[in-house]
Scaffold this motif. Sequence first.
Motif, short mmCIF file in Angstrom:
data_model
loop_
_atom_site.label_atom_id
_atom_site.label_comp_id
_atom_site.label_asym_id
_atom_site.label_seq_id
_atom_site.Cartn_x
_atom_site.Cartn_y
_atom_site.Cartn_z
N ARG A 46 -4.11 -31.01 64.80
CA ARG A 46 -3.93 -32.00 65.86
C ARG A 46 -2.61 -31.71 66.59
O ARG A 46 -1.65 -32.47 66.54
N ILE A 47 -2.61 -30.57 67.27
CA ILE A 47 -1.41 -30.03 67.90
C ILE A 47 -0.84 -30.98 68.94
O ILE A 47 0.38 -31.18 69.02
N GLY A 76 12.87 -34.27 69.00
CA GLY A 76 13.66 -33.11 69.38
C GLY A 76 13.74 -32.06 68.30
O GLY A 76 14.66 -31.25 68.26
N TYR A 77 12.73 -32.01 67.43
CA TYR A 77 12.71 -31.09 66.30
C TYR A 77 12.35 -29.68 66.78
O TYR A 77 11.20 -29.38 67.07
N SER A 78 13.34 -28.81 66.84
CA SER A 78 13.16 -27.51 67.46
C SER A 78 12.19 -26.60 66.70
O SER A 78 11.41 -25.87 67.31
N ASP A 79 12.21 -26.62 65.37
CA ASP A 79 11.27 -25.79 64.62
C ASP A 79 9.83 -26.21 64.89
O ASP A 79 8.94 -25.37 65.04
N GLY A 80 9.61 -27.50 64.95
CA GLY A 80 8.26 -28.00 65.25
C GLY A 80 7.83 -27.63 66.66
O GLY A 80 6.69 -27.22 66.88
N VAL A 111 4.60 -25.35 67.76
CA VAL A 111 3.61 -25.79 68.75
C VAL A 111 3.51 -24.73 69.85
O VAL A 111 2.41 -24.39 70.29
N GLY A 112 4.66 -24.21 70.29
CA GLY A 112 4.66 -23.14 71.28
C GLY A 112 3.89 -21.93 70.79
O GLY A 112 3.11 -21.33 71.55
N ASP A 113 4.07 -21.56 69.54
CA ASP A 113 3.34 -20.43 68.96
C ASP A 113 1.83 -20.69 68.97
O ASP A 113 1.04 -19.79 69.23
#
Length: 114
Positions: A49-50, A61-65, A69-71
Motif C-alpha cells: 500500500r505504497i 518527513g522520514y527520509s528512508d521511507g 517509496v521513490g525506489d
Amino acid sequence: MTDDLKKQIESKQGSQGFIKVTDNPVQDLNDQQKVALNRKANALFNEGRIDMAERIFITTGYSDGLTRVGDAYAKKNEWLKALRMYLLAHNKRKSGPLIEKMSGLVSMMLKDEE
C-alpha cells in the motif's frame, strides 16, 4: 545545453516549478508519534500500500521511507513520482542521476524540434 537545463531543474526543486515538493513535515508530532506513524507506514509499505505509506512518510518527513517509496516508483518507471520522493528525502545520490537523465531527454527533444 544539458548542463543549463540541469541547473534550471535543480533550481526549481522545492518550488512551484517542475515538480511540486513540500518539505514541511508536521511539526506538532513528538518523537513517539513519529515512530508509531513510521512503523505503521512501514507495515503499509510492506503490504504493497505504497500510496498510504507515502502520505505518512511525507507527514513525518522520514527520509528512508521516502527513498524506499521513490525506489518503488522507479521500479514501475514512474520517474517523476520517484524524483519527487528522492527530493523530499534530500537524497541527492538518487535524485541527481534522475535529473541528469530527464534533462538529457528534454534536451534531445528540444534538439529534435529545431
